[in-house]
Design an enzyme around this catalytic site. Structure first.
Site, PDB file in Angstrom:
ATOM      1  N   SER A   1      -4.168   9.445  -8.631  1.00 40.62           N
ATOM      2  CA  SER A   1      -4.275  10.544  -8.550  1.00 40.62           C
ATOM      3  C   SER A   1      -5.349  11.229  -9.255  1.00 40.62           C
ATOM      4  CB  SER A   1      -3.117  11.301  -8.337  1.00 40.62           C
ATOM      5  OG  SER A   1      -3.166  12.755  -8.243  1.00 40.62           O
TER       6      SER A   1
ATOM      7  N   LYS B   1       4.966  13.970   2.556  1.00 37.64           N
ATOM      8  CA  LYS B   1       4.552  15.263   3.008  1.00 37.64           C
ATOM      9  C   LYS B   1       5.431  15.962   4.184  1.00 37.64           C
ATOM     10  CE  LYS B   1      -0.330  15.465   2.015  1.00 37.64           C
ATOM     11  NZ  LYS B   1      -1.577  15.721   2.453  1.00 37.64           N
TER      12      LYS B   1
ATOM     13  N   ASN C   1       2.301  20.162   1.569  1.00 32.86           N
ATOM     14  CA  ASN C   1       1.512  19.521   0.396  1.00 32.86           C
ATOM     15  C   ASN C   1       1.650  20.201  -0.811  1.00 32.86           C
ATOM     16  OD1 ASN C   1      -0.350  21.739   0.416  1.00 32.86           O
ATOM     17  ND2 ASN C   1      -2.014  20.359   0.036  1.00 32.86           N
TER      18      ASN C   1
ATOM     19  N   ASP D   1      -4.233  22.148   2.820  1.00 31.04           N
ATOM     20  CA  ASP D   1      -5.198  21.261   3.028  1.00 31.04           C
ATOM     21  C   ASP D   1      -6.087  21.699   3.955  1.00 31.04           C
ATOM     22  OD1 ASP D   1      -4.506  18.953   1.543  1.00 31.04           O
ATOM     23  OD2 ASP D   1      -3.031  18.117   3.164  1.00 31.04           O
TER      24      ASP D   1
ATOM     25  N   GLY E   1      -5.154  13.006  13.913  1.00 31.23           N
ATOM     26  CA  GLY E   1      -3.939  12.832  13.081  1.00 31.23           C
ATOM     27  C   GLY E   1      -3.321  13.905  12.327  1.00 31.23           C
TER      28      GLY E   1
ATOM     29  N   ALA F   1      -4.264  14.960   9.518  1.00 31.03           N
ATOM     30  CA  ALA F   1      -5.053  16.009   8.687  1.00 31.03           C
ATOM     31  C   ALA F   1      -5.910  16.574   9.604  1.00 31.03           C
ATOM     32  CB  ALA F   1      -6.033  14.692   7.876  1.00 31.03           C
TER      33      ALA F   1
ATOM     34  N   THR G   1      -8.159   7.521  20.267  1.00 33.63           N
ATOM     35  CA  THR G   1      -7.023   7.692  21.486  1.00 33.63           C
ATOM     36  C   THR G   1      -7.152   9.073  21.858  1.00 33.63           C
ATOM     37  OG1 THR G   1      -5.968   6.229  20.006  1.00 33.63           O
ATOM     38  CG2 THR G   1      -4.471   7.377  21.924  1.00 33.63           C
TER      39      THR G   1
HETATM   40  P1  ATR Z   1      -3.976  11.304   8.902  1.00 32.83           P
HETATM   41  O1  ATR Z   1      -2.429  11.769   8.813  1.00 32.83           O
HETATM   42  O2  ATR Z   1      -4.350  11.068   7.493  1.00 32.83           O
HETATM   43  O3  ATR Z   1      -4.819  11.879   9.725  1.00 32.83           O
HETATM   44  P2  ATR Z   1      -3.270   9.589  10.863  1.00 32.83           P
HETATM   45  O4  ATR Z   1      -2.197  10.503  11.602  1.00 32.83           O
HETATM   46  O5  ATR Z   1      -2.595   7.993  10.888  1.00 32.83           O
HETATM   47  O6  ATR Z   1      -3.590  10.029   9.469  1.00 32.83           O
HETATM   48  O7  ATR Z   1      -4.566   9.603  11.872  1.00 32.83           O
HETATM   49  C1  ATR Z   1      -5.505   8.790  11.444  1.00 32.83           C
HETATM   50  C2  ATR Z   1      -6.898   9.191  12.370  1.00 32.83           C
HETATM   51  O8  ATR Z   1      -7.872   8.223  12.034  1.00 32.83           O
HETATM   52  C3  ATR Z   1      -6.646   9.241  13.811  1.00 32.83           C
HETATM   53  O9  ATR Z   1      -7.377  10.102  14.291  1.00 32.83           O
HETATM   54  C4  ATR Z   1      -7.212   7.465  14.243  1.00 32.83           C
HETATM   55  O10 ATR Z   1      -7.177   7.691  15.559  1.00 32.83           O
HETATM   56  P3  ATR Z   1      -6.261   7.088  16.786  1.00 32.83           P
HETATM   57  O11 ATR Z   1      -5.415   8.474  16.946  1.00 32.83           O
HETATM   58  O12 ATR Z   1      -7.120   6.726  17.995  1.00 32.83           O
HETATM   59  O13 ATR Z   1      -5.514   5.987  15.880  1.00 32.83           O
HETATM   60  C5  ATR Z   1      -8.145   7.459  13.371  1.00 32.83           C
HETATM   61  N1  ATR Z   1      -8.549   6.283  13.183  1.00 32.83           N
HETATM   62  C6  ATR Z   1      -7.976   5.349  12.136  1.00 32.83           C
HETATM   63  N2  ATR Z   1      -8.419   3.927  12.299  1.00 32.83           N
HETATM   64  C7  ATR Z   1      -9.490   4.460  13.371  1.00 32.83           C
HETATM   65  C8  ATR Z   1     -10.748   3.450  13.837  1.00 32.83           C
HETATM   66  N3  ATR Z   1     -10.662   2.230  13.406  1.00 32.83           N
HETATM   67  N4  ATR Z   1     -11.668   3.735  14.780  1.00 32.83           N
HETATM   68  C9  ATR Z   1     -11.420   5.406  15.116  1.00 32.83           C
HETATM   69  N5  ATR Z   1     -10.466   5.967  14.828  1.00 32.83           N
HETATM   70  C10 ATR Z   1      -9.524   5.550  13.834  1.00 32.83           C
END
Ligand code: ATR
Length: 261
Positions: free
Chosen positions: A13, A64, A85, A100, A124, A126, A145
């Site tokens: 960190s 979180k 956070n 954030d 996601g 974030a 997705t």
């Molecule tokens: P966080 O809370 O850090 O945002 P998360 O909820 O796991 O973490 O979300 C990760 C994000 O990265 C999502 O938008 C994910 O896309 P999906 O919803 O399709 O899973 C995206 N992501 C992670 N790996 C990916 C990859 N290899 N290609 C494209 N998008 C990816």
């Protein structure tokens, strides 16, 4: 002032150096520690905060959402993000907030006045926090997705588009929130068509310059690396705890220097 970030793992960190510098610069006595805690230690820690041992916490992965039951109140930012956070104390109550999104928006204020169109890549946690803090609804969310992008779009009254359908040239601000690029190799999608002077921001700060930002820099975009959100969220948290607004530029320089080493 006794502050800490709680998470697991926590060894790398950068929060302690950032906040301890701000404490010193503000003339405040105090410490900021990194606490690597297990889930069964959380109850104790928040009781200690009630007892006055701690003045504030940052909360990071994976807690979180886990910390919410230990708090008295969530503010609107934490409710909107669905995650906490930062924890601070007011009138004896433990309050959870989320700095954030607002931290990133405050940092990006230096590069944009938010009158243009915004693209958020990723759907996601974030992305949710950032979208909820944006001062405009002229926002498109795109994600691998599509269903998750649509859910966010419905929740915030914005537009969703499939990654491959996005016309990069339409946007004035582009915010990359996925984990893609941490390997220093991949990008969530190409920036073909990017206009000069578009603000392109990645929330990843390891590496400091992701492949996504490298591509943006080649097209003469204004690139903003992940230290903006990291320092921005820290600055707002510091203000909740101390009432003092710290110097973000000094913070970003310090963190960039540490990450470049
Ligand atoms: P966080 O809370 O850090 O945002 P998360 O909820 O796991 O973490 O979300 C990760 C994000 O990265 C999502 O938008 C994910 O896309 P999906 O919803 O399709 O899973 C995206 N992501 C992670 N790996 C990916 C990859 N290899 N290609 C494209 N998008 C990816």
């Amino acid at each position: 002032m006794r502050l800490a970030v709680i998470g697991h793992p926590i060894a790398h960190s950068l929060s302690p150096v950032l906040h301890e510098q701000w404490l010193r610069a503000s003339g405040l006595f105090g410490r900021y520690e990194a606490l690597d805690v297990t889930p069964d230690e959380l109850a104790d820690l928040f009781q200690q905060m009630r007892d006055g041992v701690w003045d504030g916490f940052n909360v990071t992965i994976p807690y979180k959402e886990t910390v919410i039951p230990y708090l008295d109140e969530l503010d609107q930012a934490a409710e909107a993000a669905g995650a906490v956070n930062t924890v601070y104390k007011r009138d004896g109550k433990l309050i959870g907030t989320n700095t954030d999104g607002a931290g990133l928006v405050a940092a990006l204020d230096r590069w944009t006045d938010w009158t243009g169109r915004v693209l958020v890549i990723g759907a996601g946690g974030a992305a949710r926090g950032i979208i909820s803090a944006l001062p405009t609804r002229d926002v498109t969310v795109t994600n691998r997705t599509m269903e998750r992008a649509e859910r966010l779009a419905d929740a915030f009254g914005i537009e969703a588009q499939a990654l491959e359908d996005v016309d990069i040239a339409r946007y004035d601000v582009i915010i990359q929130t996925t984990s893609v690029g941490m390997d220093g190799v991949d990008s969530p999608r190409s920036l073909k068509g990017l206009r000069q002077n578009t603000v392109v921001c990645d929330i990843i700060y390891r590496p400091l310059v992701t492949p996504f930002l490298k591509e943006a820099a080649k097209a003469d975009a204004k690139i903003v690396n992940g230290t903006a959100m990291f320092v921005g969220q820290g600055a707002l948290a510091f203000e909740y705890w101390t009432g003092v607004r710290p110097d973000q530029l000094v913070g970003m320089k310090l963190i960039e220097r540490l990450l470049e080493e």
